[in-house]
Design an enzyme around this catalytic site. Structure first.
Site, PDB file in Angstrom:
ATOM      1  N   ARG A  47       0.709  -1.168  -0.036  1.00  0.00           N
ATOM      2  CA  ARG A  47      -0.018   0.060  -0.084  1.00  0.00           C
ATOM      3  C   ARG A  47       0.868   1.320  -0.132  1.00  0.00           C
ATOM      4  O   ARG A  47       0.391   2.159  -0.462  1.00  0.00           O
ATOM      5  CB  ARG A  47      -0.926  -0.134   1.399  1.00  0.00           C
ATOM      6  N   LYS A 184     -20.356 -14.087   4.879  1.00  0.00           N
ATOM      7  CA  LYS A 184     -21.505 -13.643   5.241  1.00  0.00           C
ATOM      8  C   LYS A 184     -22.457 -13.093   4.048  1.00  0.00           C
ATOM      9  O   LYS A 184     -21.601 -11.872   3.471  1.00  0.00           O
ATOM     10  CB  LYS A 184     -21.595 -12.360   6.340  1.00  0.00           C
ATOM     11  N   GLY A 333     -10.647  -8.096   0.620  1.00  0.00           N
ATOM     12  CA  GLY A 333      -9.595  -8.322   1.431  1.00  0.00           C
ATOM     13  C   GLY A 333      -8.958  -9.664   1.314  1.00  0.00           C
ATOM     14  O   GLY A 333      -7.950 -10.044   0.964  1.00  0.00           O
ATOM     15  N   GLY A 356     -14.474  -3.045   1.189  1.00  0.00           N
ATOM     16  CA  GLY A 356     -15.895  -2.438   1.346  1.00  0.00           C
ATOM     17  C   GLY A 356     -16.357  -1.437   0.236  1.00  0.00           C
ATOM     18  O   GLY A 356     -17.383  -1.376  -0.132  1.00  0.00           O
TER      19      GLY A 356
END
Ligand code: ADP
Ligand code: MG
Length: 381
Positions: A47, A184, A333, A356
């Site tokens: 990153r 999920k 991720g 997200g």
């Protein structure tokens, strides 16, 4: 589908940056571990390196660059565990002379989007660049605050994310297939619904598949599932059928039986059995679908790939992503980590840096951070 209004200013829209102090919101939320001597060590500096094109673009044109990022979840309190010091050291090696502020989330004003925190961030700053895609879905001070007053732009990393993900949403080449997995369904419901508008087929693996299989009436043993999402899955299956879209679910499952022995099953799991991966038949079928697509978006591992016994499904899908001629995008991720673990991350067209954020951009077509940039004083059109 509504087109996103207005354009987002790019680096060229900042005008002459020579002699200016430019605040760059980066995503330096790097993975770290603590050494035996208690030192915090960066385990992957990807990153930091990813921010270099934007930083170099600015410094080559004579700007002084001040970077700022969050790291971990210190919850509004100063905490040495989340100090930016190790990142600052690495950044100094990669981009000498570039400043880095302390962890933004040490101040409750960051997550609380406090105007006085924004004022402190922007004091003495002439222009703002957002290159932190992974934080753009949050209306935090460092994301939405500076563009209210400063000439602003998206950095090169953010620009690539927006181009690729909005491209998928707005003009994908068909057949467009989305492969979804992970733990999920409730986390990803919004994006599943939105994707049903644009994809030709959905492929579902991971723990998420068990809620869908339960919705179809199959016994799922003791696998991970979300009983309160069964109704929603049933509705999604109906909506998909009405729109002529296929939702592909696994036809075989690998997992552990009631005595915790490794086992392969068909689509029905006996009592006490836990499904931890898609089976070889499903993996081959999913792979064929990916090979025949022209656009593929993949989010969420097909199984509990961290355990070698249950990594095969995810590996087969990752290999198909690498081999297909389709335009391939990976978001999330854990999916990105799986790709990297298999050393296939260079074989896909785009690995999103935002989990997200990538899902939310696909779902809604916009993010708070992008909206803020579009309203910046130098934004026009
Ligand atoms: P991403 O970060 O790519 O969006 P998620 O965070 O949604 O993915 O899910 C990743 C996690 O899901 C992994 O840790 C993986 O072990 C877990 N997982 C996938 N399939 C199963 C399963 N069948 N049972 C339990 N956990 C699973
Ligand atoms: Mg995850």
């Amino acid at each position: 589908m509504t087109a996103t209004p207005g354009r987002i200013p790019t680096l060229d829209d900042l005008g002459d940056v020579a002699g200016k102090r430019v605040l760059v919101r980066t995503d330096f939320n790097v993975p770290m571990e603590t050494s035996a001597t208690g030192e915090r060590i960066i385990t992957d500096d990807f990153r930091i390196r990813a921010a270099l094109p934007t930083i170099n673009w600015l410094t080559e044109r004579g700007a002084t660059v001040v970077t700022a990022s969050h790291l971990g979840r210190p919850k509004g309190q100063s905490n040495p565990k989340y100090s930016m010091a190790p990142v600052r050291t690495r950044l100094a090696e990669l981009a000498p002379g570039v400043e880095l502020l302390e962890n933004l989330r040490f101040d409750p004003g960051e997550e609380g989007n406090d105007p006085s925190f924004v004022a402190r961030l922007t004091a003495g700053i002439d222009a703002f660049v957002d290159d932190a895609f992974g934080a753009c879905h949050r209306a935090h001070a460092s994301i939405v605050g500076p563009p209210q007053t400063l000439p602003s732009a998206m950095g090169l990393l953010l620009q690539k994310e927006v181009d690729v993900l909005l491209g998928l949403r707005n003009h994908p080449k068909h057949p467009f297939v989305a492969v979804l997995g992970g733990s999920k369904i409730s986390d990803k419901l919004g994006v599943v619904e939105a994707l049903l508008d644009v994809v030709d087929a959905l492929v579902i693996g991971g723990a998420m598949c068990f809620t869908f299989l339960a919705a179809q009436g199959y016994p799922i043993g003791a696998s991970l599932w979300e009983p309160d999402q069964v109704e929603t899955c049933r509705r999604l299956l109906v909506v998909a059928a009405e729109r002529g879209k296929t939702i592909h679910l696994p036809e075989d499952i690998v997992g552990l039986d009631a005595d915790s022995n490794y086992a392969t099953y068909g689509i029905r799991l006996p009592e006490g059995a836990k499904g931890f991966d898609i089976g070889p038949g499903s993996a081959a079928a999913f792979s064929d679908i990916i090979m025949e697509a022209r656009t593929v978006f993949w989010n969420g591992p097909m199984g509990m790939f961290e355990d070698d016994r249950f990594a095969a499904g995810t590996l087969t899908v990752a290999q198909a992503m690498a081999d297909t001629k389709a335009f391939t995008v990976v978001g999330g991720g854990d999916s990105a980590a799986a790709l990297a673990q298999f050393r296939l991350d260079d074989e896909v067209d785009h690995v999103s840096t935002g989990g997200g954020a990538s899902l939310e951009l696909l779902e809604l077509g916009d993010l708070p951070g992008l909206e803020a940039l579009r309203k910046a004083p130098n934004a026009h059109g």
